[in-house]
Design a protein around this motif. Structure first.
Motif, PDB file in Angstrom:
ATOM      1  N   VAL A  14      55.378 -22.431  40.967  1.00 20.00           N
ATOM      2  CA  VAL A  14      56.042 -21.303  40.310  1.00 20.00           C
ATOM      3  C   VAL A  14      57.393 -21.797  39.783  1.00 20.00           C
ATOM      4  O   VAL A  14      58.288 -22.128  40.548  1.00 20.00           O
ATOM      5  CB  VAL A  14      56.238 -20.129  41.288  1.00 20.00           C
ATOM      6  CG1 VAL A  14      56.979 -18.989  40.595  1.00 20.00           C
ATOM      7  CG2 VAL A  14      54.892 -19.643  41.810  1.00 20.00           C
TER       8      VAL A  14
ATOM      9  N   LYS B 254      59.461 -20.047  37.606  1.00 24.98           N
ATOM     10  CA  LYS B 254      60.443 -18.956  37.531  1.00 24.98           C
ATOM     11  C   LYS B 254      59.714 -17.648  37.824  1.00 24.98           C
ATOM     12  O   LYS B 254      58.555 -17.471  37.453  1.00 24.98           O
ATOM     13  CB  LYS B 254      61.078 -18.899  36.139  1.00 24.98           C
ATOM     14  CG  LYS B 254      62.219 -17.893  35.989  1.00 24.98           C
ATOM     15  CD  LYS B 254      62.811 -17.944  34.572  1.00 24.98           C
ATOM     16  CE  LYS B 254      63.447 -19.294  34.300  1.00 24.98           C
ATOM     17  NZ  LYS B 254      64.153 -19.317  32.976  1.00 24.98           N
ATOM     18  N   THR B 255      60.412 -16.745  38.506  1.00 20.93           N
ATOM     19  CA  THR B 255      59.810 -15.451  38.815  1.00 20.93           C
ATOM     20  C   THR B 255      60.764 -14.321  38.470  1.00 20.93           C
ATOM     21  O   THR B 255      61.974 -14.433  38.682  1.00 20.93           O
ATOM     22  CB  THR B 255      59.414 -15.356  40.309  1.00 20.93           C
ATOM     23  OG1 THR B 255      58.868 -14.060  40.571  1.00 20.93           O
ATOM     24  CG2 THR B 255      60.613 -15.580  41.210  1.00 20.93           C
TER      25      THR B 255
ATOM     26  N   THR C   8      57.037 -12.780  45.919  1.00 20.33           N
ATOM     27  CA  THR C   8      55.795 -12.816  45.137  1.00 20.33           C
ATOM     28  C   THR C   8      55.211 -14.223  45.165  1.00 20.33           C
ATOM     29  O   THR C   8      55.913 -15.197  44.915  1.00 20.33           O
ATOM     30  CB  THR C   8      56.057 -12.390  43.682  1.00 20.33           C
ATOM     31  OG1 THR C   8      56.567 -11.061  43.658  1.00 20.33           O
ATOM     32  CG2 THR C   8      54.766 -12.441  42.875  1.00 20.33           C
TER      33      THR C   8
ATOM     34  N   TYR D  43      52.030 -17.489  32.129  1.00 20.68           N
ATOM     35  CA  TYR D  43      52.823 -16.421  32.732  1.00 20.68           C
ATOM     36  C   TYR D  43      51.896 -15.364  33.309  1.00 20.68           C
ATOM     37  O   TYR D  43      51.063 -14.791  32.595  1.00 20.68           O
ATOM     38  CB  TYR D  43      53.733 -15.794  31.681  1.00 20.68           C
ATOM     39  CG  TYR D  43      54.788 -14.852  32.222  1.00 20.68           C
ATOM     40  CD1 TYR D  43      55.961 -15.345  32.790  1.00 20.68           C
ATOM     41  CD2 TYR D  43      54.616 -13.469  32.155  1.00 20.68           C
ATOM     42  CE1 TYR D  43      56.941 -14.490  33.281  1.00 20.68           C
ATOM     43  CE2 TYR D  43      55.585 -12.604  32.644  1.00 20.68           C
ATOM     44  CZ  TYR D  43      56.747 -13.122  33.206  1.00 20.68           C
ATOM     45  OH  TYR D  43      57.707 -12.269  33.685  1.00 20.68           O
TER      46      TYR D  43
ATOM     47  N   GLN E 173      54.437 -11.707  36.562  1.00 18.68           N
ATOM     48  CA  GLN E 173      55.879 -11.851  36.326  1.00 18.68           C
ATOM     49  C   GLN E 173      56.403 -13.206  36.817  1.00 18.68           C
ATOM     50  O   GLN E 173      57.559 -13.330  37.191  1.00 18.68           O
ATOM     51  CB  GLN E 173      56.654 -10.718  36.999  1.00 18.68           C
ATOM     52  CG  GLN E 173      56.326  -9.340  36.417  1.00 18.68           C
ATOM     53  CD  GLN E 173      57.173  -8.235  37.008  1.00 18.68           C
ATOM     54  OE1 GLN E 173      57.094  -7.967  38.200  1.00 18.68           O
ATOM     55  NE2 GLN E 173      57.999  -7.600  36.199  1.00 18.68           N
ATOM     56  N   CYS E 174      55.537 -14.213  36.789  1.00 15.94           N
ATOM     57  CA  CYS E 174      55.930 -15.562  37.209  1.00 15.94           C
ATOM     58  C   CYS E 174      55.502 -16.577  36.156  1.00 15.94           C
ATOM     59  O   CYS E 174      54.428 -16.452  35.557  1.00 15.94           O
ATOM     60  CB  CYS E 174      55.278 -15.938  38.543  1.00 15.94           C
ATOM     61  SG  CYS E 174      55.805 -14.931  39.948  1.00 15.94           S
TER      62      CYS E 174
END
Length: 247
Positions: free
Chosen positions: A117, A119-120, A126, A159, A162-163
């Motif tokens: 991941v 960026k979240t 999450t 994406y 939301q990550c």
């Protein structure tokens, strides 16, 4: 817990008479790795939307009993309701060992490691698992592609939830082959549903006993409160009569 049958739930094993509030305690089985929250692929979700593959809390819930103190009963009923609201397995939360999460753990071992991941923007904590990656690749194949980075390494970035997620070229090719999709266990698994039904029957029986006891307590408490009020009224009336006579 037996692997294939209904969970042998015993109130005495989980009840603590020395504490006003019941504490959650792990089962006697060796602790298993908590399964991170995972979305069941739509094509594998049943009409009841029970997610047998994940639990939000790793702690084992105790079995409700009429011997529990009232504050503990209220707290435990709230915990049970939370399990239902999150569409989780009640059997899994009470210590059964569902087959689905075991199969998913083996599915995850197909890959080198968890998806990265980058960026979240979602809620804290999450997580993205390979089920999410496979589902994304199936639902949005036009966005699931390899690209070359500045250092010449080829990766796949996309994406979801939301990550911003990145996977290696090797894992991309594995997902693209379609083989991981075939290894995702169907939902629901018959064995897991049998455990769920067995657990629900035990809970219904125990909760029926709790309801009956609560009704008796409520009726006796109202009766006692009425008698207390009568005695209080009698004492006050006698004092008022004595005060009037003295005047």
């Amino acid at each position: 817990m037996d692997h294939m049958g209904s969970p042998p739930l015993h109130p005495a094993d989980n009840h603590s008479s020395t504490s006003a509030k019941r504490k959650r305690s792990p089962s006697n089985d060796p602790p298993s790795q908590p399964t991170p929250p995972a979305k069941v692929p739509k094509s594998h979700a049943n009409h009841l939307q029970i997610n047998y593959l994940a639990r939000q809390f790793p702690e084992i819930l105790p079995l409700i009993s009429t011997e529990d103190p009232l504050p503990s009963l209220l707290s435990l009923i709230s915990d049970y309701d939370g399990v239902l609201q999150r569409h989780e397995s009640m059997a899994g939360n009470l210590g059964a060992r569902p087959l689905g999460p075991m199969l998913i753990q083996r599915f995850e071992r197909l890959f080198d490691g968890p998806p990265r991941v980058l960026k979240t923007h979602g809620k804290e904590g999450t997580s993205i698992g390979w089920l999410d990656v496979v589902e994304f690749a199936r639902n949005k194949p036009e966005q699931f592609n390899l690209e070359k980075m500045r250092d010449g390494v080829r990766v796949c970035q996309f994406y979801t939830k939301q990550c911003r997620v990145e996977i290696s070229e090797e894992d991309f090719l594995l997902v693209k082959s379609g083989m991981p999709q075939k290894l995702i266990p169907p939902q629901p698994i018959v064995e897991d549903e049998e455990k769920e039904l067995g657990t629900l029957e035990i809970l219904e029986k125990n909760l029926s006993g709790v309801v009956q006891l609560a009704d008796q307590v409520s009726a006796r408490a109202r009766q006692l409160n009425h008698r207390l009020k009568n005695r209080k009224t009698a004492i006050i009336s006698r004092r008022e009569a004595e005060a009037a006579a003295a005047a």
